[in-house]
Write an enzyme that holds these catalytic residues in place. Sequence first.
Site, PDB file in Angstrom:
ATOM      1  N   SER A  46       8.650   8.873  -5.809  1.00 54.26           N
ATOM      2  CA  SER A  46       7.614   7.847  -5.849  1.00 54.26           C
ATOM      3  C   SER A  46       6.230   8.500  -5.860  1.00 54.26           C
ATOM      4  O   SER A  46       5.930   9.295  -6.733  1.00 54.26           O
ATOM      5  CB  SER A  46       7.808   6.899  -4.666  1.00 54.26           C
ATOM      6  OG  SER A  46       7.093   5.708  -4.848  1.00 54.26           O
ATOM      7  N   ASP A 162      12.516   2.885  -8.304  1.00 57.65           N
ATOM      8  CA  ASP A 162      12.025   3.867  -7.337  1.00 57.65           C
ATOM      9  C   ASP A 162      13.148   4.693  -6.701  1.00 57.65           C
ATOM     10  O   ASP A 162      14.135   4.153  -6.205  1.00 57.65           O
ATOM     11  CB  ASP A 162      11.270   3.116  -6.235  1.00 57.65           C
ATOM     12  CG  ASP A 162      10.393   4.011  -5.381  1.00 57.65           C
ATOM     13  OD1 ASP A 162      10.897   5.049  -4.913  1.00 57.65           O
ATOM     14  OD2 ASP A 162       9.221   3.673  -5.174  1.00 57.65           O
TER      15      ASP A 162
END
Length: 312
Positions: A46, A162
């Site tokens: 991320s 993610d």
Amino acid sequence: MSKSNPEGVRIGLALGGGAARGWSHIGIIHALEELGLRPAVITGCSIGAIVGAAQAAGNLKGLEEWVRSLRRRDVAAFFDIGWGMKGFIDSPRLRDFLHEHVVNREAVIEDMGSAYGNVATDLGNGREIWFTEGNVLSSVMASIALPGLFAPVRFNDRWLVDGGLVNPVPVSLCHALGADVVIAVNLNADILGKHLSSRKADLASESGTLDGILSTIKSYSSNLIPGNQGDTPPGMFDVLASSINITQDRITRSRMAGDPPDILLEPRLAQIGLLEFHRADEAISEGENCVRRMRPMIEHTMENVARLFGKL
């Protein structure tokens, strides 16, 4: 401190996810370099994928200059509020930002200055996807695609989101890329239960040129700032932030129990909300302070590593 970075020992840096708190990775990298520690292997999840890519590509200084200049209205400009939206973040605008401040659109992982990799999640089967080759920018877009905020990314006939859903601090990827010693950064160690807020963000002074977007952002921006909500039921973004925090905390604990880093850094970032990207100065400063607090342990660990590798 040359003895802190033994010659021939590959240091790995695993940068965890944590949205706006991730700017602290910049301060951590600076402070480690002050100790003579420069990673040969960088992995990220991320926001960690973004900072890691900038470092591996030699663009960290430019990224830092830009994030330190951010204001609330600059962050609000990345939001895309409208019917039929697939996420709250304007993906094309974000891709342009990554191209300008992190890595060129055509850059490939194999050509980066350091060994680099990041992680994403296959939305169809929940499997962890490692990006260790191919286009850097596309891999970063997949790694940061936080459900609800970003649209999923299409890659090889799969929808990716993610990497924090499966591996928030990719220590395992660092080892797989050949790191002899791994320094991991967990951004979510002290945030559970601290993100709910009763304070209202004051955006009035910055709303002049972004009336349409900011009027919408105002309605939930207070829910993205840490605090205590009392008896007021949490709103949608409170629930989203809490769910992300709980999930990543539990997964991080589980993953690092099975594959622990040699050094674990946990900056104190509970005061910074999920989307408060304009607070880069605070986050970077705390990253630097975290390394300084942990300096005795870091030096002790690196001395043991040097002995192990016969460098002392």
